[in-house]
Design a protein around this motif. Structure first.
Motif, PDB file in Angstrom:
ATOM      1  N   PRO A  43       0.835  -1.213   0.000  1.00 14.85           N
ATOM      2  CA  PRO A  43       0.000   0.000   0.000  1.00 14.85           C
ATOM      3  C   PRO A  43       0.871   1.266   0.000  1.00 14.85           C
ATOM      4  O   PRO A  43       1.876   1.335   0.710  1.00 14.85           O
ATOM      5  CB  PRO A  43      -0.782  -0.115   1.316  1.00 14.85           C
ATOM      6  CG  PRO A  43      -0.743  -1.557   1.667  1.00 14.85           C
ATOM      7  CD  PRO A  43       0.570  -2.075   1.161  1.00 14.85           C
ATOM      8  N   ILE A  44       0.460   2.218  -0.817  1.00 15.94           N
ATOM      9  CA  ILE A  44       1.173   3.494  -0.924  1.00 15.94           C
ATOM     10  C   ILE A  44       0.160   4.627  -0.891  1.00 15.94           C
ATOM     11  O   ILE A  44      -0.855   4.576  -1.586  1.00 15.94           O
ATOM     12  CB  ILE A  44       1.981   3.592  -2.232  1.00 15.94           C
ATOM     13  CG1 ILE A  44       2.973   2.428  -2.356  1.00 15.94           C
ATOM     14  CG2 ILE A  44       2.740   4.912  -2.301  1.00 15.94           C
ATOM     15  CD1 ILE A  44       3.647   2.358  -3.728  1.00 15.94           C
ATOM     16  N   VAL A  45       0.452   5.648  -0.102  1.00 17.98           N
ATOM     17  CA  VAL A  45      -0.408   6.835  -0.046  1.00 17.98           C
ATOM     18  C   VAL A  45       0.399   8.026  -0.552  1.00 17.98           C
ATOM     19  O   VAL A  45       1.446   8.354  -0.002  1.00 17.98           O
ATOM     20  CB  VAL A  45      -0.897   7.118   1.392  1.00 17.98           C
ATOM     21  CG1 VAL A  45      -1.831   8.346   1.392  1.00 17.98           C
ATOM     22  CG2 VAL A  45      -1.614   5.902   1.970  1.00 17.98           C
ATOM     23  N   PHE A  46      -0.089   8.649  -1.615  1.00 17.38           N
ATOM     24  CA  PHE A  46       0.560   9.826  -2.181  1.00 17.38           C
ATOM     25  C   PHE A  46      -0.082  11.090  -1.591  1.00 17.38           C
ATOM     26  O   PHE A  46      -1.292  11.145  -1.383  1.00 17.38           O
ATOM     27  CB  PHE A  46       0.413   9.853  -3.699  1.00 17.38           C
ATOM     28  CG  PHE A  46       0.976   8.636  -4.385  1.00 17.38           C
ATOM     29  CD1 PHE A  46       2.342   8.412  -4.405  1.00 17.38           C
ATOM     30  CD2 PHE A  46       0.134   7.718  -4.995  1.00 17.38           C
ATOM     31  CE1 PHE A  46       2.870   7.283  -5.035  1.00 17.38           C
ATOM     32  CE2 PHE A  46       0.653   6.594  -5.639  1.00 17.38           C
ATOM     33  CZ  PHE A  46       2.025   6.381  -5.650  1.00 17.38           C
ATOM     34  N   TYR A  47       0.746  12.106  -1.401  1.00 19.54           N
ATOM     35  CA  TYR A  47       0.183  13.368  -0.898  1.00 19.54           C
ATOM     36  C   TYR A  47       1.022  14.534  -1.389  1.00 19.54           C
ATOM     37  O   TYR A  47       2.137  14.359  -1.886  1.00 19.54           O
ATOM     38  CB  TYR A  47       0.097  13.364   0.634  1.00 19.54           C
ATOM     39  CG  TYR A  47       1.417  13.371   1.350  1.00 19.54           C
ATOM     40  CD1 TYR A  47       2.077  12.175   1.634  1.00 19.54           C
ATOM     41  CD2 TYR A  47       2.009  14.566   1.750  1.00 19.54           C
ATOM     42  CE1 TYR A  47       3.290  12.168   2.299  1.00 19.54           C
ATOM     43  CE2 TYR A  47       3.221  14.570   2.422  1.00 19.54           C
ATOM     44  CZ  TYR A  47       3.862  13.377   2.696  1.00 19.54           C
ATOM     45  OH  TYR A  47       5.079  13.375   3.358  1.00 19.54           O
ATOM     46  N   CYS A  72      -4.515  18.570  -3.729  1.00 16.95           N
ATOM     47  CA  CYS A  72      -3.541  17.515  -4.047  1.00 16.95           C
ATOM     48  C   CYS A  72      -3.485  17.188  -5.532  1.00 16.95           C
ATOM     49  O   CYS A  72      -3.546  16.013  -5.929  1.00 16.95           O
ATOM     50  CB  CYS A  72      -3.848  16.255  -3.246  1.00 16.95           C
ATOM     51  SG  CYS A  72      -2.740  16.056  -1.831  1.00 16.95           S
ATOM     52  N   VAL A  73      -3.365  18.222  -6.348  1.00 18.42           N
ATOM     53  CA  VAL A  73      -3.281  18.007  -7.789  1.00 18.42           C
ATOM     54  C   VAL A  73      -2.056  17.177  -8.150  1.00 18.42           C
ATOM     55  O   VAL A  73      -2.121  16.243  -8.960  1.00 18.42           O
ATOM     56  CB  VAL A  73      -3.245  19.361  -8.535  1.00 18.42           C
ATOM     57  CG1 VAL A  73      -3.012  19.150 -10.032  1.00 18.42           C
ATOM     58  CG2 VAL A  73      -4.550  20.115  -8.313  1.00 18.42           C
ATOM     59  N   ARG A  74      -0.929  17.506  -7.548  1.00 18.17           N
ATOM     60  CA  ARG A  74       0.305  16.780  -7.858  1.00 18.17           C
ATOM     61  C   ARG A  74       0.170  15.303  -7.470  1.00 18.17           C
ATOM     62  O   ARG A  74       0.596  14.420  -8.213  1.00 18.17           O
ATOM     63  CB  ARG A  74       1.489  17.427  -7.131  1.00 18.17           C
ATOM     64  CG  ARG A  74       1.820  18.830  -7.628  1.00 18.17           C
ATOM     65  CD  ARG A  74       2.929  19.443  -6.790  1.00 18.17           C
ATOM     66  NE  ARG A  74       4.163  18.714  -6.889  1.00 18.17           N
ATOM     67  CZ  ARG A  74       5.062  18.887  -7.869  1.00 18.17           C
ATOM     68  NH1 ARG A  74       4.846  19.773  -8.811  1.00 18.17           N
ATOM     69  NH2 ARG A  74       6.170  18.190  -7.898  1.00 18.17           N
ATOM     70  N   GLY A 132      -4.708  16.334   1.614  1.00 17.92           N
ATOM     71  CA  GLY A 132      -3.269  16.583   1.605  1.00 17.92           C
ATOM     72  C   GLY A 132      -2.668  16.830   2.975  1.00 17.92           C
ATOM     73  O   GLY A 132      -3.252  16.515   4.021  1.00 17.92           O
ATOM     74  N   LEU A 133      -1.499  17.424   2.953  1.00 15.58           N
ATOM     75  CA  LEU A 133      -0.784  17.681   4.200  1.00 15.58           C
ATOM     76  C   LEU A 133      -1.538  18.634   5.140  1.00 15.58           C
ATOM     77  O   LEU A 133      -1.492  18.453   6.368  1.00 15.58           O
ATOM     78  CB  LEU A 133       0.609  18.224   3.880  1.00 15.58           C
ATOM     79  CG  LEU A 133       1.723  17.985   4.904  1.00 15.58           C
ATOM     80  CD1 LEU A 133       1.783  16.539   5.353  1.00 15.58           C
ATOM     81  CD2 LEU A 133       3.055  18.437   4.354  1.00 15.58           C
ATOM     82  N   PRO A 134      -2.249  19.641   4.596  1.00 14.91           N
ATOM     83  CA  PRO A 134      -3.018  20.506   5.501  1.00 14.91           C
ATOM     84  C   PRO A 134      -4.028  19.724   6.357  1.00 14.91           C
ATOM     85  O   PRO A 134      -4.187  19.983   7.545  1.00 14.91           O
ATOM     86  CB  PRO A 134      -3.733  21.469   4.539  1.00 14.91           C
ATOM     87  CG  PRO A 134      -2.839  21.528   3.344  1.00 14.91           C
ATOM     88  CD  PRO A 134      -2.283  20.137   3.199  1.00 14.91           C
ATOM     89  N   GLU A 135      -4.709  18.757   5.723  1.00 14.38           N
ATOM     90  CA  GLU A 135      -5.702  17.974   6.467  1.00 14.38           C
ATOM     91  C   GLU A 135      -5.026  17.050   7.480  1.00 14.38           C
ATOM     92  O   GLU A 135      -5.548  16.806   8.580  1.00 14.38           O
ATOM     93  CB  GLU A 135      -6.531  17.150   5.474  1.00 14.38           C
ATOM     94  CG  GLU A 135      -7.858  16.657   6.013  1.00 14.38           C
ATOM     95  CD  GLU A 135      -8.835  17.778   6.281  1.00 14.38           C
ATOM     96  OE1 GLU A 135      -9.648  17.615   7.191  1.00 14.38           O
ATOM     97  OE2 GLU A 135      -8.780  18.828   5.587  1.00 14.38           O
TER      98      GLU A 135
END
Length: 243
Positions: free
Chosen positions: A87-91, A97-99, A121-124
């Motif tokens: 499992p991988i989570v991108f952020y 989180c467009v990128r 994303g990171l803010p959340e």
């Protein structure tokens, strides 16, 4: 159909149904909120991948994250993310989180099977109270922000300024301010040595959100006269439409 064949048929149906249910699609990404992401990390040994530039990733990231920028994903993912079943989570840095979404699409085409985008994303992540870590903090420094008409005046007066465009190569090719030097944000930590140190620098990005940390990074490396363009190229494009 014999009893044995019936059992095998049933198992096959279950397998197919399960595969379809968990398979990932580029046009229908799976999201994990901060709580789900933490659960994936703790219970499924999920990796988290920061898709911002190396400078931004090292400045602050989810603890233990791997830094792979969107622009370098094709090249670095096979080296750093070898297990395509893990499992991988991108952020990324913004709530939209467009990128991370673009990286998700790449990952699907490259065969990664169990992937997610961090919702918000990171803010959340921060809002949910989870920790971030800093590996190499960029010291924040006050940076003068100028508007495009001021930049034009400086260019007209030939004050020897260097316009540093930190957008991607593709955006730079689509259009840029005449005479600008392009060093994309994801390459800045490697290529800042190529920037002349004896000229005033104006940092330009897409919308003004990344030029501040880019400017602070340059100042931390000894560049003495660094300013940034207010709202980046988005401001210039807006002004062009008004005219």
């Amino acid at each position: 159909m014999t009893f044995k064949c019936s059992i095998l048929f049933a198992i096959s149906i279950i397998f197919i149904f399960t595969f379809v249910a968990v398979s990932v699609k580029a046009d229908n990404p799976r999201y994990a909120d901060p709580e789900e992401t933490m659960s994936l990390i703790k219970n499924s040994k999920a990796l988290t991948v920061d898709t911002m530039s190396y400078i931004e990733c090292m400045d602050h990231r989810i603890p233990g994250s791997i830094c792979i920028s969107l622009e370098e994903f094709d090249r670095n993912a096979p080296l750093l993310l070898k297990n395509k079943k893990r499992p991988i989570v991108f952020y990324c840095e913004s709530k939209n989180c467009v990128r991370a979404g673009e990286v998700y699409k790449k990952a699907v085409t490259m065969g990664y099977e169990d992937i997610y985008i961090l919702k918000g994303g990171l803010p959340e992540w921060k809002s949910a109270g989870y920790e971030v870590e800093t590996m190499n903090r960029v010291r924040r420094t006050p940076v003068v922000s100028i508007k495009f008409n001021q930049l034009q005046k400086m260019m007209t007066e030939k004050k020897g300024i260097l316009i540093l465009d930190v957008r991607t190569e593709s955006l730079f090719k689509e259009g840029h301010i005449e005479g600008a030097l392009n060093i994309p944000m994801y390459m800045l930590h490697k290529q800042f040595h190529a920037i002349p140190g004896n000229r005033p620098i104006i940092v330009v990005d897409e919308n003004g959100k990344r030029s501040f940390i880019a400017s602070s990074f340059l100042i931390s490396k000894g560049f003495g006269n660094v300013q940034r363009l207010f709202s980046g190229m988005a401001y210039k494009e807006k002004q062009d439409k008004i005219r």
